[in-house]
Design an enzyme around this catalytic site. Structure first.
Site, PDB file in Angstrom:
ATOM      1  N   CYS A 132      56.252  37.386  42.961  1.00  0.00           N
ATOM      2  CA  CYS A 132      55.974  36.151  43.536  1.00  0.00           C
ATOM      3  C   CYS A 132      56.893  35.229  43.911  1.00  0.00           C
ATOM      4  O   CYS A 132      56.636  34.003  44.288  1.00  0.00           O
ATOM      5  CB  CYS A 132      54.904  35.794  42.613  1.00  0.00           C
ATOM      6  SG  CYS A 132      53.257  36.864  42.262  1.00  0.00           S
ATOM      7  N   HIS A 143      53.560  28.017  44.671  1.00  0.00           N
ATOM      8  CA  HIS A 143      52.954  29.558  44.477  1.00  0.00           C
ATOM      9  C   HIS A 143      51.463  29.411  44.078  1.00  0.00           C
ATOM     10  O   HIS A 143      51.246  28.773  43.469  1.00  0.00           O
ATOM     11  CB  HIS A 143      53.983  30.449  43.733  1.00  0.00           C
ATOM     12  CG  HIS A 143      53.372  31.735  43.444  1.00  0.00           C
ATOM     13  ND1 HIS A 143      52.878  32.602  44.320  1.00  0.00           N
ATOM     14  CD2 HIS A 143      52.710  32.641  42.376  1.00  0.00           C
ATOM     15  CE1 HIS A 143      52.274  33.774  43.894  1.00  0.00           C
ATOM     16  NE2 HIS A 143      52.295  33.707  42.724  1.00  0.00           N
ATOM     17  N   ASN A 154      46.133  34.982  45.478  1.00  0.00           N
ATOM     18  CA  ASN A 154      47.530  34.970  45.081  1.00  0.00           C
ATOM     19  C   ASN A 154      48.077  36.175  45.963  1.00  0.00           C
ATOM     20  O   ASN A 154      47.954  37.366  45.861  1.00  0.00           O
ATOM     21  CB  ASN A 154      47.706  35.548  43.560  1.00  0.00           C
ATOM     22  CG  ASN A 154      49.249  35.525  43.299  1.00  0.00           C
ATOM     23  OD1 ASN A 154      50.036  35.659  44.340  1.00  0.00           O
ATOM     24  ND2 ASN A 154      49.832  35.678  41.916  1.00  0.00           N
TER      25      ASN A 154
HETATM   26  O1  UT7 Z   1      51.591  35.277  40.479  1.00  0.00           O
HETATM   27  C1  UT7 Z   1      52.332  35.738  39.557  1.00  0.00           C
HETATM   28  C2  UT7 Z   1      51.960  34.724  38.257  1.00  0.00           C
HETATM   29  N1  UT7 Z   1      50.633  35.025  37.742  1.00  0.00           N
HETATM   30  C3  UT7 Z   1      49.888  34.239  37.151  1.00  0.00           C
HETATM   31  O2  UT7 Z   1      50.473  33.125  37.193  1.00  0.00           O
HETATM   32  C4  UT7 Z   1      48.724  34.554  36.616  1.00  0.00           C
HETATM   33  C5  UT7 Z   1      48.300  33.963  35.493  1.00  0.00           C
HETATM   34  N2  UT7 Z   1      47.317  34.144  34.640  1.00  0.00           N
HETATM   35  C6  UT7 Z   1      46.151  33.708  35.273  1.00  0.00           C
HETATM   36  O3  UT7 Z   1      45.883  32.997  36.085  1.00  0.00           O
HETATM   37  C7  UT7 Z   1      44.790  33.565  34.067  1.00  0.00           C
HETATM   38  O4  UT7 Z   1      45.465  33.951  32.886  1.00  0.00           O
HETATM   39  C8  UT7 Z   1      43.737  34.651  34.508  1.00  0.00           C
HETATM   40  C9  UT7 Z   1      43.075  34.111  35.526  1.00  0.00           C
HETATM   41  C10 UT7 Z   1      44.314  36.035  34.897  1.00  0.00           C
HETATM   42  C11 UT7 Z   1      42.825  34.892  33.230  1.00  0.00           C
HETATM   43  O5  UT7 Z   1      42.249  33.789  32.989  1.00  0.00           O
HETATM   44  P1  UT7 Z   1      42.420  33.180  31.386  1.00  0.00           P
HETATM   45  O6  UT7 Z   1      41.638  32.144  31.208  1.00  0.00           O
HETATM   46  O7  UT7 Z   1      43.970  33.212  31.027  1.00  0.00           O
HETATM   47  O8  UT7 Z   1      41.478  34.587  30.657  1.00  0.00           O
HETATM   48  P2  UT7 Z   1      41.987  35.446  29.589  1.00  0.00           P
HETATM   49  O9  UT7 Z   1      42.932  36.385  30.103  1.00  0.00           O
HETATM   50  O10 UT7 Z   1      42.317  34.850  28.328  1.00  0.00           O
HETATM   51  O11 UT7 Z   1      40.466  36.154  29.251  1.00  0.00           O
HETATM   52  C12 UT7 Z   1      39.369  35.399  28.852  1.00  0.00           C
HETATM   53  C13 UT7 Z   1      38.208  36.247  28.910  1.00  0.00           C
HETATM   54  C14 UT7 Z   1      38.427  37.906  28.341  1.00  0.00           C
HETATM   55  O12 UT7 Z   1      37.303  38.096  27.624  1.00  0.00           O
HETATM   56  P3  UT7 Z   1      37.155  37.994  26.141  1.00  0.00           P
HETATM   57  O13 UT7 Z   1      38.239  39.117  25.448  1.00  0.00           O
HETATM   58  O14 UT7 Z   1      37.388  36.710  25.570  1.00  0.00           O
HETATM   59  O15 UT7 Z   1      35.821  38.463  25.848  1.00  0.00           O
HETATM   60  C15 UT7 Z   1      38.721  38.423  29.583  1.00  0.00           C
HETATM   61  O16 UT7 Z   1      38.090  40.031  29.408  1.00  0.00           O
HETATM   62  O17 UT7 Z   1      37.892  36.544  30.339  1.00  0.00           O
HETATM   63  C16 UT7 Z   1      37.284  37.851  30.633  1.00  0.00           C
HETATM   64  N3  UT7 Z   1      37.890  38.145  31.888  1.00  0.00           N
HETATM   65  C17 UT7 Z   1      37.037  37.994  32.769  1.00  0.00           C
HETATM   66  N4  UT7 Z   1      35.857  37.913  32.677  1.00  0.00           N
HETATM   67  C18 UT7 Z   1      35.174  37.829  34.109  1.00  0.00           C
HETATM   68  C19 UT7 Z   1      39.082  38.471  32.469  1.00  0.00           C
HETATM   69  N5  UT7 Z   1      39.216  38.724  33.783  1.00  0.00           N
HETATM   70  C20 UT7 Z   1      37.725  38.406  34.072  1.00  0.00           C
HETATM   71  C21 UT7 Z   1      36.908  38.617  35.332  1.00  0.00           C
HETATM   72  N6  UT7 Z   1      35.569  38.138  35.154  1.00  0.00           N
HETATM   73  N7  UT7 Z   1      37.538  38.658  36.448  1.00  0.00           N
END
Ligand code: UT7
Length: 321
Positions: free
Chosen positions: A114, A248, A278
């Protein structure tokens, strides 16, 4: 007089097909509400069957050449930042060079995921500043949809396909137009936070994207902020002198978090994440093109671009348009 790399043209290209959050919610256990709230993404573009990264790159390249008032014979360097090349080799840039009818100089791919466009811009700037090329086409192009695990809701909702490009020209510029400073960093110790679980040498396959999203998120806010400050410090420019921030586009919450941390007015931050998702190496030049075409970014404006991606890699580039 020292040579400056002046950004004279910008362009972009998106595949026609749009994939909405509602459609994704039919494939995996997710919802439009979750995706919008946690990422700001509402839709993304997806390449058609047979549509290659080089096709998107050429579309963006043609637009950038038009916007610069240049044609293929003027270009003597092409760098394509991509993680999703047409083939393992030759470089996607070689096909782009041939398709665009460029016959001079070198063309190669650059892999910094990225952050690829920022790395490519800095690389081209060094070639131009040393007099090793006169005019570069710097492209970020991706078909990330090809390496998604469409069963993994933690990643498949985030990415999209597209391309963006700029023309950089070496000039003995009397004004302060051009690339003013760049800052690049890699920390390979964080290799396993964001990677693809395949490749020619390790698995003899292409692999799918794997990410520990929340860990990457934390690194992103910290390192992006640091890179922005470093690029400004190297140029002796204060953050509040910057007219436009072109980040980005990974997650609206990262854009907001960085703006909050650095005290930046959110109205100065270009955001396309809602419409493009993204697009990895394509996201910065795509956003630059959108904000240039809609009249926000004008000649003479001071623009700070930044990115973070797999590697981990991160960086920033300060450019006077
Ligand atoms: O481009 C390269 C750089 N990339 C990035 O910068 C991405 C960075 N990360 C992010 O943008 C975020 O971490 C995400 C959008 C990927 C995830 O958001 P988050 O607020 O960090 O969520 P999390 O990974 O801590 O997950 C929270 C909950 C989990 O459920 P439990 O374990 O709390 O029950 C996940 O399983 O959200 C769940 N979850 C979803 N739920 C519904 C993860 N993806 C989804 C989804 N729909 N698509």
């Amino acid at each position: 007089m020292a040579l400056r790399s002046v950004l004279t043209g910008v362009g972009s290209h998106l595949p026609q097909r749009i994939l909405t959050n509602a459609e994704l919610a039919k494939r995996v256990d997710t919802s439009d509400e979750w995706i919008v709230e946690r990422t700001g993404i509402r839709q993304r573009h997806i390449a058609a069957d047979g549509e290659r990264t080089s096709d998107l790159a050429c579309g963006a390249g043609v637009q950038a050449l038009q916007s610069a008032g240049r044609d293929a014979k003027d270009i003597d360097l092409i760098i394509v930042a991509t993680t999703t090349p047409d083939l393992t080799f030759p470089a996607t840039a070689a096909r782009v060079q041939a398709e665009l009818g460029v016959v001079n100089g070198a063309a190669f791919d650059l892999q910094a995921v990225c952050s690829g466009f920022i790395f490519a811009l800095a690389t081209a700037d060094n070639f131009l500043a040393r007099g090793q090329a006169k005019a570069a086409l710097v492209i970020g192009a991706e078909t990330f949809s090809r390496i998604m695990d469409w069963e993994d809701r933690g990643t498949c909702v985030l990415f999209g396909d597209g391309a963006g490009a700029v023309v950089l020209e070496a000039r003995e510029e009397r004004s302060d137009r051009g690339v003013i400073s760049t800052f690049l960093r890699t920390d390979g110790r964080m290799h396993d936070l964001l990677y693809v679980d395949g490749g020619p040498s390790q698995t003899q396959s292409v692999g799918k994207v794997r990410m520990i999203g929340n860990a990457v998120f934390r690194q992103a806010v910290e390192h992006i902020s640091g890179a922005m400050l470093e690029a400004c410090a190297r140029a002796g420019v204060a953050l509040d002198e910057v007219d436009w921030f072109v980040p980005h586009q990974a997650n609206q919450r990262i854009l907001d978090g960085v703006a909050r941390k650095l005290g930046i007015d959110v109205d100065k931050v270009v955001s396309t994440v809602a419409l493009h998702g993204n697009t990895s190496a394509a996201s910065v030049p795509l956003a630059l093109d959108v904000a240039s075409r809609d009249g926000r970014i004008k000649k003479g404006d001071l623009v700070l671009m930044e990115a973070l991606g797999g590697g981990l890699t991160w960086g920033a580039a300060l450019v006077r348009m």
